[in-house]
Motif scaffolding. Structure first.
Motif, PDB file in Angstrom:
ATOM      1  N   PHE A  52       0.831  -1.203   0.000  1.00  0.00           N
ATOM      2  CA  PHE A  52       0.000   0.000   0.000  1.00  0.00           C
ATOM      3  C   PHE A  52       0.869   1.259   0.000  1.00  0.00           C
ATOM      4  CE2 PHE A  52      -2.611   3.208   2.218  1.00  0.00           C
ATOM      5  CZ  PHE A  52      -3.646   3.278   1.299  1.00  0.00           C
ATOM      6  N   ILE A  53       1.950   1.254   0.767  1.00  0.00           N
ATOM      7  CA  ILE A  53       2.876   2.390   0.786  1.00  0.00           C
ATOM      8  C   ILE A  53       3.508   2.576  -0.589  1.00  0.00           C
ATOM      9  CG2 ILE A  53       5.064   3.213   1.754  1.00  0.00           C
ATOM     10  CD1 ILE A  53       4.173   1.879   4.412  1.00  0.00           C
ATOM     11  N   VAL A  54       3.851   1.467  -1.250  1.00  0.00           N
ATOM     12  CA  VAL A  54       4.416   1.542  -2.609  1.00  0.00           C
ATOM     13  C   VAL A  54       3.422   2.187  -3.560  1.00  0.00           C
ATOM     14  CG1 VAL A  54       4.964   0.079  -4.607  1.00  0.00           C
ATOM     15  CG2 VAL A  54       6.118  -0.280  -2.445  1.00  0.00           C
ATOM     16  N   LEU A  55       2.146   1.788  -3.483  1.00  0.00           N
ATOM     17  CA  LEU A  55       1.129   2.384  -4.360  1.00  0.00           C
ATOM     18  C   LEU A  55       1.008   3.889  -4.110  1.00  0.00           C
ATOM     19  CD1 LEU A  55      -1.732  -0.278  -4.320  1.00  0.00           C
ATOM     20  CD2 LEU A  55      -0.083   0.173  -6.131  1.00  0.00           C
ATOM     21  N   LEU A  56       0.966   4.281  -2.844  1.00  0.00           N
ATOM     22  CA  LEU A  56       0.848   5.707  -2.522  1.00  0.00           C
ATOM     23  C   LEU A  56       2.070   6.491  -2.993  1.00  0.00           C
ATOM     24  CD1 LEU A  56      -0.653   5.641   1.068  1.00  0.00           C
ATOM     25  CD2 LEU A  56      -1.808   6.227  -1.053  1.00  0.00           C
ATOM     26  N   CYS A  57       3.256   5.958  -2.774  1.00  0.00           N
ATOM     27  CA  CYS A  57       4.480   6.645  -3.194  1.00  0.00           C
ATOM     28  C   CYS A  57       4.552   6.766  -4.715  1.00  0.00           C
ATOM     29  CB  CYS A  57       5.711   5.923  -2.669  1.00  0.00           C
ATOM     30  SG  CYS A  57       5.934   6.075  -0.911  1.00  0.00           S
ATOM     31  N   SER A  58       4.163   5.710  -5.416  1.00  0.00           N
ATOM     32  CA  SER A  58       4.217   5.740  -6.873  1.00  0.00           C
ATOM     33  C   SER A  58       3.259   6.781  -7.445  1.00  0.00           C
ATOM     34  CB  SER A  58       3.875   4.366  -7.451  1.00  0.00           C
ATOM     35  OG  SER A  58       4.797   3.408  -7.031  1.00  0.00           O
ATOM     36  N   VAL A  59       2.039   6.797  -6.946  1.00  0.00           N
ATOM     37  CA  VAL A  59       1.061   7.777  -7.437  1.00  0.00           C
ATOM     38  C   VAL A  59       1.506   9.196  -7.092  1.00  0.00           C
ATOM     39  CG1 VAL A  59      -1.305   8.594  -7.155  1.00  0.00           C
ATOM     40  CG2 VAL A  59      -0.857   6.162  -7.451  1.00  0.00           C
ATOM     41  N   SER A  60       2.027   9.396  -5.898  1.00  0.00           N
ATOM     42  CA  SER A  60       2.521  10.725  -5.518  1.00  0.00           C
ATOM     43  C   SER A  60       3.672  11.160  -6.416  1.00  0.00           C
ATOM     44  CB  SER A  60       2.978  10.730  -4.063  1.00  0.00           C
ATOM     45  OG  SER A  60       1.931  10.382  -3.220  1.00  0.00           O
TER      46      SER A  60
END
Length: 91
Positions: A52-60
């Protein structure tokens, strides 16, 4: 098939990839039970939380890429893929 949703093919592919990754995470959790791990993040995280952190970081990162660079988003993968690997492996 997806005409009633007014989605583009790229949107459908993205949704299918995300659903596939979530299913893969569930399969991995059944085969290899999950446990909390402390990495370089200041919190203990499980595999799902790091995902989930990876998804948030990638989108950001992609939003910042659109804001500050006038380059195709494909070039951002030079930074996003290693960042995602580092977070999943050592965070």
């Amino acid at each position: 098939m997806f005409d009633w949703m007014y989605l583009t093919n790229q949107s459908v592919y993205t949704i299918l990839i995300l659903v596939g990754l979530i299913v893969l995470m569930n399969i991995l959790d059944v085969i290899f039970p999950n446990h909390f791990r402390k990495g370089f993040l200041p919190i203990s995280t499980t595999r799902g939380e790091r995902f989930f952190i990876v998804l948030l970081c990638s989108v950001s990162f992609w939003f910042l890429w659109f804001k500050f660079f006038n380059l195709p988003i494909a070039y951002s993968y030079i930074f996003v893929i290693p960042m995602d690997f580092i977070i999943m492996k050592w965070a």
